[in-house]
Scaffold this active site. Structure first.
Site, PDB file in Angstrom:
ATOM      1  N   ASP A   1       0.847  -1.185   0.000  1.00 36.35           N
ATOM      2  CA  ASP A   1       0.000   0.000   0.000  1.00 36.35           C
ATOM      3  C   ASP A   1       0.886   1.241   0.000  1.00 36.35           C
ATOM      4  OD1 ASP A   1      -3.234   0.501   0.972  1.00 36.35           O
ATOM      5  OD2 ASP A   1      -1.837   2.198   1.068  1.00 36.35           O
TER       6      ASP A   1
ATOM      7  N   GLY B   1     -15.624   2.849   3.787  1.00 36.61           N
ATOM      8  CA  GLY B   1     -14.370   3.587   3.622  1.00 36.61           C
ATOM      9  C   GLY B   1     -13.631   3.247   2.339  1.00 36.61           C
ATOM     10  N   GLN B   2     -14.349   2.656   1.379  1.00 36.23           N
ATOM     11  CA  GLN B   2     -13.678   2.271   0.126  1.00 36.23           C
ATOM     12  C   GLN B   2     -13.367   3.499  -0.729  1.00 36.23           C
ATOM     13  OE1 GLN B   2     -15.922  -0.466  -2.334  1.00 36.23           O
ATOM     14  NE2 GLN B   2     -14.145  -0.963  -3.591  1.00 36.23           N
TER      15      GLN B   2
ATOM     16  N   HIS C   1     -10.191  -5.325  -3.242  1.00 36.82           N
ATOM     17  CA  HIS C   1      -8.867  -5.584  -2.670  1.00 36.82           C
ATOM     18  C   HIS C   1      -8.988  -6.000  -1.227  1.00 36.82           C
ATOM     19  CE1 HIS C   1      -9.862  -1.284  -2.403  1.00 36.82           C
ATOM     20  NE2 HIS C   1      -9.229  -1.265  -1.241  1.00 36.82           N
ATOM     21  N   LEU C   2      -8.108  -6.901  -0.830  1.00 35.28           N
ATOM     22  CA  LEU C   2      -7.975  -7.275   0.576  1.00 35.28           C
ATOM     23  C   LEU C   2      -6.767  -6.535   1.125  1.00 35.28           C
ATOM     24  CD1 LEU C   2      -8.426 -11.172   0.409  1.00 35.28           C
ATOM     25  CD2 LEU C   2     -10.190  -9.416   0.679  1.00 35.28           C
TER      26      LEU C   2
END
Ligand code: AMP
Length: 117
Positions: free
Chosen positions: A33, A96-97, A103-104
């Site tokens: 990330d 909160g996407q 995605h994980l």
């Protein structure tokens, strides 16, 4: 098969923009990330552009299972298994996407609170 879709993650899948890729298979990609919230923060995504778990269909059943198993494999390779870690997927606004390619998040290397904020 065309992979990706019209999001920033689609561009990462197609290697159009750089990412710190840590794991890749025919159907799954894992990369660090860009804004980590823990010492280890990795995103595990299907190459198929499914917007979120809420948009997945019965056709994706096997792929969703594979995604979870690959997340565990990535965590194992990152040395997170012994201490434990969190796997989470955000869905829509309240979830909160921000990137609408399923995605994980693998979050590890520190203790996570429950419930989350
Ligand atoms: P979510 O809020 O669940 O949609 O998470 C999206 C995640 O993608 C956030 O944690 C971002 O920091 C991360 N992200 C956004 N753009 C990139 C990028 N180009 N490379 C890596 N991670 C990214």
């Amino acid at each position: 098969m065309t992979h990706g879709g019209d999001t920033i993650f689609g561009k990462i899948i197609r290697k159009e923009i750089p990412a710190q890729i840590v794991y890749e298979t025919e159907r799954v990609l894992a990369f660090r990330d860009i804004n980590p919230v823990a010492p280890t923060h990795i995103l595990v995504i299907p190459k198929k552009p499914i917007p979120s778990v809420a948009a997945a269909t019965a056709e994706d059943k096997e792929l969703l299972g594979e995604l979870l198993l690959e997340a565990a494999e990535v965590a194992r390779r990152e040395g997170l298994e012994e201490g434990g870690y969190r796997v989470v997927t955000n869905i829509g606004y309240n979830g909160g996407q921000t990137v609408f390619h399923l995605h994980l998040h693998i979050i590890g290397g520190r203790h996570c609170q429950w419930p989350p904020g």
